[in-house]
Design a protein around this motif. Sequence first.
Motif, mmCIF file in Angstrom:
data_model
loop_
_atom_site.group_PDB
_atom_site.id
_atom_site.type_symbol
_atom_site.label_atom_id
_atom_site.label_comp_id
_atom_site.label_asym_id
_atom_site.label_seq_id
_atom_site.Cartn_x
_atom_site.Cartn_y
_atom_site.Cartn_z
ATOM 1 N N THR A 7 0.845 -1.196 0.000
ATOM 2 C CA THR A 7 0.000 0.000 0.000
ATOM 3 C C THR A 7 0.877 1.242 0.000
ATOM 4 O O THR A 7 2.038 1.174 0.416
ATOM 5 N N ALA A 8 0.279 2.356 -0.434
ATOM 6 C CA ALA A 8 0.969 3.643 -0.279
ATOM 7 C C ALA A 8 0.183 4.506 0.697
ATOM 8 O O ALA A 8 0.461 5.691 0.852
ATOM 9 N N ASN A 9 -0.817 3.890 1.344
ATOM 10 C CA ASN A 9 -1.713 4.636 2.221
ATOM 11 C C ASN A 9 -1.155 4.701 3.648
ATOM 12 O O ASN A 9 -0.962 3.668 4.296
ATOM 13 N N THR A 27 5.178 -0.456 -2.684
ATOM 14 C CA THR A 27 4.220 0.362 -3.428
ATOM 15 C C THR A 27 4.405 0.040 -4.911
ATOM 16 O O THR A 27 5.356 -0.647 -5.291
ATOM 17 N N MET A 32 0.336 4.225 -5.752
ATOM 18 C CA MET A 32 0.680 5.639 -5.535
ATOM 19 C C MET A 32 -0.406 6.547 -6.112
ATOM 20 O O MET A 32 -0.717 7.587 -5.538
ATOM 21 N N GLU A 35 -3.243 7.753 -3.914
ATOM 22 C CA GLU A 35 -2.990 8.731 -2.847
ATOM 23 C C GLU A 35 -3.003 10.145 -3.433
ATOM 24 O O GLU A 35 -2.913 10.319 -4.641
ATOM 25 N N HIS A 46 5.816 11.987 -0.037
ATOM 26 C CA HIS A 46 5.029 10.830 0.389
ATOM 27 C C HIS A 46 5.943 9.632 0.702
ATOM 28 O O HIS A 46 5.764 8.959 1.707
ATOM 29 N N TYR A 47 6.932 9.390 -0.180
ATOM 30 C CA TYR A 47 7.875 8.292 0.080
ATOM 31 C C TYR A 47 8.622 8.524 1.396
ATOM 32 O O TYR A 47 8.824 7.597 2.173
ATOM 33 N N ILE A 50 6.463 7.690 4.336
ATOM 34 C CA ILE A 50 6.400 6.232 4.557
ATOM 35 C C ILE A 50 7.683 5.778 5.261
ATOM 36 O O ILE A 50 7.634 5.068 6.263
ATOM 37 N N LEU A 60 11.224 0.267 2.192
ATOM 38 C CA LEU A 60 10.111 0.616 1.299
ATOM 39 C C LEU A 60 10.547 0.370 -0.142
ATOM 40 O O LEU A 60 11.563 0.917 -0.586
ATOM 41 N N ALA A 62 10.066 1.357 -3.762
ATOM 42 C CA ALA A 62 9.498 2.465 -4.540
ATOM 43 C C ALA A 62 9.841 2.221 -6.009
ATOM 44 O O ALA A 62 11.028 2.054 -6.348
#
Length: 220
Positions: A7-9, A27, A32, A35, A46-47, A50, A60, A62
């Motif tokens: 998820t990216a949430n 993600t 992405m 969001e 955002h990254y 996270i 993470l 990406a």
Amino acid sequence: MKFFIDTANLKEIDEARSLGMLDGVTTNPSLMSKESVSNQKEIQKHYISICERLKNNENLSAEVINTNYIDMIQEGEKLALLHPRIVVKIPMTKNGIKAIKYFSNKKIKTNCTLIFSIGQAILAAKAGAYYVSPFLGRLDDLSYNGLNLIQEIKNVYENYHFDTKILAASIRHPLHIIECSKIGVHAITSPISVIYSLFYHPLTDIGLEKFIKDFQKKIR
Ligand code: G3P
């Protein structure tokens, strides 16, 4: 087995953390896009948000958007510089494999995504991918057995002592997680809803209700 959340949430990542079931985050461009990030600056922010939620050895993945070699390298390098917890996620293509080799030589961790065959998994490992992400659910959707692929990758990697770790992706239901644990994958990446469904058993609910009723009958 590590539990990554797919998820990216940020709310879902916090939920997984409070559940004690967060070992990392993956993600992809589709996740992405759900969001509220509409430009490069917001994506980077955002990254970082996270990554700031992660600790110890957690990371993470990406994903790069570019598909040609030079652009992939440039984008991947920017992602890797953004935060030390970022693993550069790269699609399984010829350019992707060249990029994975490039990053592996520079000791930058990569996750080779969109793996649907054993041949692809071998190429990714030979290029030095840190993770491979075989897509279980999407294979099942087409009547191929995704779990067979995971088992085959496990066997081949053991035959040749490849260091590449299996990160089983496209998880759709609790049995996917359970079967992956029997195979012995390094990690699964799952929506939080599937992790929640591991909790449920009707006998647990019935048993708990009875314990509470029995206790209340005697002790007031
Ligand atoms: O992040 C890659 C993978 O987990 C995507 O899953 O459900 O879109 O097939 P899904």
